[in-house]
Design a protein around this motif. Sequence first.
Motif, short mmCIF file in Angstrom:
data_model
loop_
_atom_site.label_atom_id
_atom_site.label_comp_id
_atom_site.label_asym_id
_atom_site.label_seq_id
_atom_site.Cartn_x
_atom_site.Cartn_y
_atom_site.Cartn_z
N LEU A 1 0.77 -14.43 6.25
CA LEU A 1 -0.52 -14.72 5.61
C LEU A 1 -1.68 -14.59 6.59
N GLN A 2 -1.40 -14.72 7.88
CA GLN A 2 -2.45 -14.59 8.89
C GLN A 2 -3.11 -13.22 8.83
N GLN A 3 -2.39 -12.22 8.33
CA GLN A 3 -2.91 -10.85 8.29
C GLN A 3 -3.54 -10.51 6.94
N HIS A 4 -3.65 -11.49 6.06
CA HIS A 4 -4.17 -11.24 4.72
C HIS A 4 -5.50 -11.95 4.49
N LEU A 5 -6.23 -11.45 3.47
CA LEU A 5 -7.48 -12.09 3.10
C LEU A 5 -7.15 -13.24 2.15
N CYS A 6 -7.22 -14.44 2.68
CA CYS A 6 -6.94 -15.64 1.89
C CYS A 6 -8.24 -16.18 1.29
N LEU A 7 -8.10 -16.90 0.20
CA LEU A 7 -9.27 -17.40 -0.55
C LEU A 7 -9.23 -18.92 -0.59
N PRO A 8 -9.74 -19.57 0.45
CA PRO A 8 -9.68 -21.04 0.51
C PRO A 8 -10.78 -21.69 -0.32
N PHE A 9 -10.57 -23.00 -0.60
CA PHE A 9 -11.53 -23.79 -1.35
C PHE A 9 -12.03 -24.93 -0.48
N VAL A 10 -13.35 -25.16 -0.52
CA VAL A 10 -13.97 -26.23 0.26
C VAL A 10 -13.96 -27.51 -0.57
N MET A 11 -13.29 -28.54 -0.07
CA MET A 11 -13.19 -29.80 -0.80
C MET A 11 -14.56 -30.48 -0.87
N PRO A 12 -15.02 -30.85 -2.07
CA PRO A 12 -16.39 -31.39 -2.21
C PRO A 12 -16.59 -32.72 -1.50
N ARG A 13 -15.55 -33.55 -1.40
CA ARG A 13 -15.73 -34.87 -0.80
C ARG A 13 -15.82 -34.82 0.72
N THR A 14 -15.13 -33.85 1.34
CA THR A 14 -15.06 -33.82 2.80
C THR A 14 -15.78 -32.63 3.41
N GLY A 15 -16.01 -31.57 2.63
CA GLY A 15 -16.60 -30.35 3.18
C GLY A 15 -15.61 -29.53 4.00
N ARG A 16 -14.35 -29.92 3.98
CA ARG A 16 -13.32 -29.20 4.73
C ARG A 16 -12.54 -28.28 3.79
N LEU A 17 -11.87 -27.29 4.40
CA LEU A 17 -11.05 -26.39 3.60
C LEU A 17 -9.80 -27.13 3.12
N ALA A 18 -9.49 -26.97 1.85
CA ALA A 18 -8.28 -27.59 1.31
C ALA A 18 -7.06 -26.86 1.85
N PRO A 19 -6.11 -27.58 2.41
CA PRO A 19 -4.91 -26.90 2.94
C PRO A 19 -4.04 -26.37 1.79
N TRP A 20 -3.38 -25.25 2.05
CA TRP A 20 -2.36 -24.77 1.13
C TRP A 20 -1.07 -25.51 1.48
#
Length: 309
Positions: A188-207
Amino acid sequence: MSRKFDYLGDVEVFLAVVEHGSFTAGAVALSTTPSVLSRAVSRLEARLGRQLLQRTTRRVGLTDAGRLYLEQVRTAFDLLDDAEREVQGQDGALAGRVRLSVPTTYGHYRLPPVLARFAQQYPQVHVELNITNRNVDLVAEGFDLAIRLGQLPDSGLVGRKLEDAALVLVAAPDYLERRGTPQTLEDLQQHLCLPFVMPRTGRLAPWVFRDGGRDVDWVPRSSIETSDDVLGVVSLAEQGIGICQSYEFIVRERLLRGQLVEVLPHLRGRSRSFSVIYAPHRRQSAAARAMIALLVANTKACAKGINDD
């Protein structure tokens, strides 16, 4: 004999101003002017000897006294509503109002069949549905119920779990044709991943994955990040932009139609919970209890495969 509760009209004005967020919006709802509402709230504050609202040019906020008073008078007015419905409902039909706030995931994919059944069974109940990914304040904003994702914080709210929603990794067929299909988590490191920013923390939601019985949390990195509406990552993936993780109930139909393809299926097995919550100190109306019962029943049906709408 003087009337003991001749100020209840001012209390209703106070409730309207709080629920609508300003004197202007409250005035529109009550078909009057902001100045009339302002005078009514001032009379109520003078009667109580406490300031209830903090006024600004655009919005109003509750003082500590105002928040306490709001909780108590809402409960009192709910009791009056229940008494009126019991007297009027000679035919036994359930009536009243339910204010419900849900996230976009549930609002678009899980709730519609529930509301369809609810409207059919209880046509005299008025439902006010708020679809947002913002965690509303149930008490201050006057909601009876809300559906929340994940572990509930220790907020004094009562929660009833609806389901543990399975998560899957997906991508469009044309993306996989161009970039290849990852076989391992490291790929997955070599792919274009589509993360989501968690509204409460402003951090990327882990998969989240399950690898050989071991739980793995992996934070995707990408030049494209989505915030506010988690359904956005599915729309982007469907257009062949990259890979996303979503709930299985959201992408199920797209998988069946071939619009999306599951990636790394051997790493699935993790889930996130959805719960319906309410304030414990507020007496739940019969309509709110009926809504909770139908939500729980629908979840059980979905789990058994009876209803996957």
